[in-house]
Design a protein around this motif. Sequence first.
Motif, PDB file in Angstrom:
ATOM      1  N   GLN A  42       0.821  -1.200   0.000  1.00 16.86           N
ATOM      2  CA  GLN A  42       0.000   0.000   0.000  1.00 16.86           C
ATOM      3  C   GLN A  42       0.863   1.262   0.000  1.00 16.86           C
ATOM      4  OE1 GLN A  42      -3.269  -0.176   2.787  1.00 16.86           O
ATOM      5  NE2 GLN A  42      -3.711  -2.303   2.248  1.00 16.86           N
ATOM      6  N   ASP A  43       0.282   2.333  -0.460  1.00 15.58           N
ATOM      7  CA  ASP A  43       0.964   3.625  -0.511  1.00 15.58           C
ATOM      8  C   ASP A  43       0.989   4.215   0.898  1.00 15.58           C
ATOM      9  OD1 ASP A  43       1.375   6.470  -0.622  1.00 15.58           O
ATOM     10  OD2 ASP A  43       0.803   6.453  -2.734  1.00 15.58           O
ATOM     11  N   PRO A  44       2.178   4.445   1.452  1.00 21.27           N
ATOM     12  CA  PRO A  44       2.265   4.931   2.831  1.00 21.27           C
ATOM     13  C   PRO A  44       1.552   6.267   3.061  1.00 21.27           C
ATOM     14  CG  PRO A  44       4.461   4.460   1.955  1.00 21.27           C
ATOM     15  CD  PRO A  44       3.492   4.221   0.862  1.00 21.27           C
ATOM     16  N   LEU A  45       1.573   7.155   2.091  1.00 21.44           N
ATOM     17  CA  LEU A  45       0.916   8.442   2.281  1.00 21.44           C
ATOM     18  C   LEU A  45      -0.603   8.307   2.261  1.00 21.44           C
ATOM     19  CD1 LEU A  45       3.278  10.790   0.261  1.00 21.44           C
ATOM     20  CD2 LEU A  45       3.306  10.212   2.705  1.00 21.44           C
ATOM     21  N   VAL A  46      -1.112   7.381   1.481  1.00 18.85           N
ATOM     22  CA  VAL A  46      -2.546   7.103   1.488  1.00 18.85           C
ATOM     23  C   VAL A  46      -2.934   6.493   2.834  1.00 18.85           C
ATOM     24  CG1 VAL A  46      -4.389   5.698   0.460  1.00 18.85           C
ATOM     25  CG2 VAL A  46      -2.746   6.896  -1.012  1.00 18.85           C
ATOM     26  N   VAL A  47      -2.115   5.562   3.316  1.00 22.31           N
ATOM     27  CA  VAL A  47      -2.382   4.939   4.613  1.00 22.31           C
ATOM     28  C   VAL A  47      -2.377   6.007   5.709  1.00 22.31           C
ATOM     29  CG1 VAL A  47      -1.529   3.293   6.348  1.00 22.31           C
ATOM     30  CG2 VAL A  47      -1.531   2.662   3.922  1.00 22.31           C
ATOM     31  N   ALA A  48      -1.423   6.937   5.651  1.00 20.54           N
ATOM     32  CA  ALA A  48      -1.362   8.011   6.653  1.00 20.54           C
ATOM     33  C   ALA A  48      -2.648   8.836   6.649  1.00 20.54           C
ATOM     34  CB  ALA A  48      -0.156   8.911   6.394  1.00 20.54           C
ATOM     35  N   GLY A  49      -3.125   9.193   5.470  1.00 20.74           N
ATOM     36  CA  GLY A  49      -4.373   9.944   5.376  1.00 20.74           C
ATOM     37  C   GLY A  49      -5.566   9.145   5.872  1.00 20.74           C
ATOM     38  N   ASP A  50      -5.573   7.858   5.557  1.00 20.51           N
ATOM     39  CA  ASP A  50      -6.659   6.989   6.014  1.00 20.51           C
ATOM     40  C   ASP A  50      -6.664   6.843   7.527  1.00 20.51           C
ATOM     41  OD1 ASP A  50      -7.366   6.605   3.352  1.00 20.51           O
ATOM     42  OD2 ASP A  50      -6.517   4.584   3.224  1.00 20.51           O
ATOM     43  N   ILE A  51      -5.469   6.763   8.128  1.00 16.86           N
ATOM     44  CA  ILE A  51      -5.382   6.687   9.592  1.00 16.86           C
ATOM     45  C   ILE A  51      -5.975   7.954  10.199  1.00 16.86           C
ATOM     46  CG2 ILE A  51      -3.826   6.747  11.589  1.00 16.86           C
ATOM     47  CD1 ILE A  51      -1.949   4.880   9.985  1.00 16.86           C
ATOM     48  N   ARG A  52      -5.568   9.084   9.675  1.00 21.27           N
ATOM     49  CA  ARG A  52      -6.057  10.361  10.223  1.00 21.27           C
ATOM     50  C   ARG A  52      -7.582  10.425  10.127  1.00 21.27           C
ATOM     51  NH1 ARG A  52      -2.632  14.916   8.802  1.00 21.27           N
ATOM     52  NH2 ARG A  52      -1.891  14.722  10.928  1.00 21.27           N
ATOM     53  N   SER A  53      -8.135  10.074   8.995  1.00 24.74           N
ATOM     54  CA  SER A  53      -9.588  10.117   8.798  1.00 24.74           C
ATOM     55  C   SER A  53     -10.314   9.132   9.718  1.00 24.74           C
ATOM     56  CB  SER A  53      -9.897   9.807   7.333  1.00 24.74           C
ATOM     57  OG  SER A  53     -11.272   9.755   7.118  1.00 24.74           O
ATOM     58  N   ALA A  54      -9.820   7.903   9.777  1.00 25.92           N
ATOM     59  CA  ALA A  54     -10.466   6.887  10.618  1.00 25.92           C
ATOM     60  C   ALA A  54     -10.362   7.255  12.094  1.00 25.92           C
ATOM     61  CB  ALA A  54      -9.843   5.516  10.363  1.00 25.92           C
ATOM     62  N   ALA A  55      -9.211   7.781  12.510  1.00 28.98           N
ATOM     63  CA  ALA A  55      -9.019   8.164  13.910  1.00 28.98           C
ATOM     64  C   ALA A  55      -9.907   9.348  14.282  1.00 28.98           C
ATOM     65  CB  ALA A  55      -7.550   8.498  14.170  1.00 28.98           C
ATOM     66  N   GLU A  56     -10.029  10.318  13.389  1.00 30.41           N
ATOM     67  CA  GLU A  56     -10.897  11.463  13.671  1.00 30.41           C
ATOM     68  C   GLU A  56     -12.350  11.021  13.829  1.00 30.41           C
ATOM     69  OE1 GLU A  56      -9.984  14.170  10.475  1.00 30.41           O
ATOM     70  OE2 GLU A  56      -8.168  14.900  11.483  1.00 30.41           O
ATOM     71  N   SER A  57     -12.811  10.136  12.959  1.00 31.05           N
ATOM     72  CA  SER A  57     -14.192   9.631  13.061  1.00 31.05           C
ATOM     73  C   SER A  57     -14.397   8.860  14.355  1.00 31.05           C
ATOM     74  CB  SER A  57     -14.515   8.730  11.870  1.00 31.05           C
ATOM     75  OG  SER A  57     -14.549   9.475  10.693  1.00 31.05           O
ATOM     76  N   LEU A  58     -13.424   8.035  14.699  1.00 33.98           N
ATOM     77  CA  LEU A  58     -13.526   7.244  15.921  1.00 33.98           C
ATOM     78  C   LEU A  58     -13.497   8.138  17.156  1.00 33.98           C
ATOM     79  CD1 LEU A  58     -13.739   4.451  17.185  1.00 33.98           C
ATOM     80  CD2 LEU A  58     -11.236   4.232  16.955  1.00 33.98           C
ATOM     81  N   ALA A  59     -12.649   9.157  17.150  1.00 31.93           N
ATOM     82  CA  ALA A  59     -12.579  10.087  18.275  1.00 31.93           C
ATOM     83  C   ALA A  59     -13.907  10.810  18.459  1.00 31.93           C
ATOM     84  CB  ALA A  59     -11.443  11.093  18.063  1.00 31.93           C
ATOM     85  N   VAL A  60     -14.507  11.252  17.370  1.00 32.47           N
ATOM     86  CA  VAL A  60     -15.812  11.915  17.442  1.00 32.47           C
ATOM     87  C   VAL A  60     -16.852  10.965  18.026  1.00 32.47           C
ATOM     88  CG1 VAL A  60     -17.713  12.823  16.032  1.00 32.47           C
ATOM     89  CG2 VAL A  60     -15.377  13.605  15.629  1.00 32.47           C
TER      90      VAL A  60
END
Length: 180
Positions: free
Chosen positions: A110-128
Amino acid sequence: MLIVADTKDWTWTIERSCPECGFDAGAVPAGDIGDAVLRLTEPWQQVLRRRDVADRPDPQVWSPLEYGAHIRDVCQIFAVRLRQLLTEDDARFTNWDQDATAEQSRYAEQDPLVVAGDIRSAAESLAVAYRGVPDRAWGRKGLRSNGSEFTVLTLGQYLLHDLAHHLVDVRAVPGTAAAH
């Protein structure tokens, strides 16, 4: 080379501090879980920019890229499980074979920069989602496929240990974790 599956039951980390990473999940109060999700996923933005991000430190240990893809999926799976706990009486979680997912999803490619963006998005949703848990709902219960019982609170604490432990695995924070 395939990773040797981690077959340990890590649920004990809710009750006591992990000697490998030092994280004390059970000490995290309900109201702090959302912020802790963000704090414990933010270092992945730098980890996934490392020059050697796809290199395994040992043939049988995930690379930082593979761990990052796992962290993204952890956040997504735990969001589903949290929704189940909040909306279903006596929720039952489907089995998640992390190693099979890593192989089938080709974490290493997988593309590491895509994974980084996906982590940020998933973590923000989970935090909310965790910030929005009503006070009366923290004790709602569900079962993992192996019979381990979780509440909304203990599921969040268990999640936080996973996030903290894998930061140590990729040497993003000091600690003594053995790779797994």
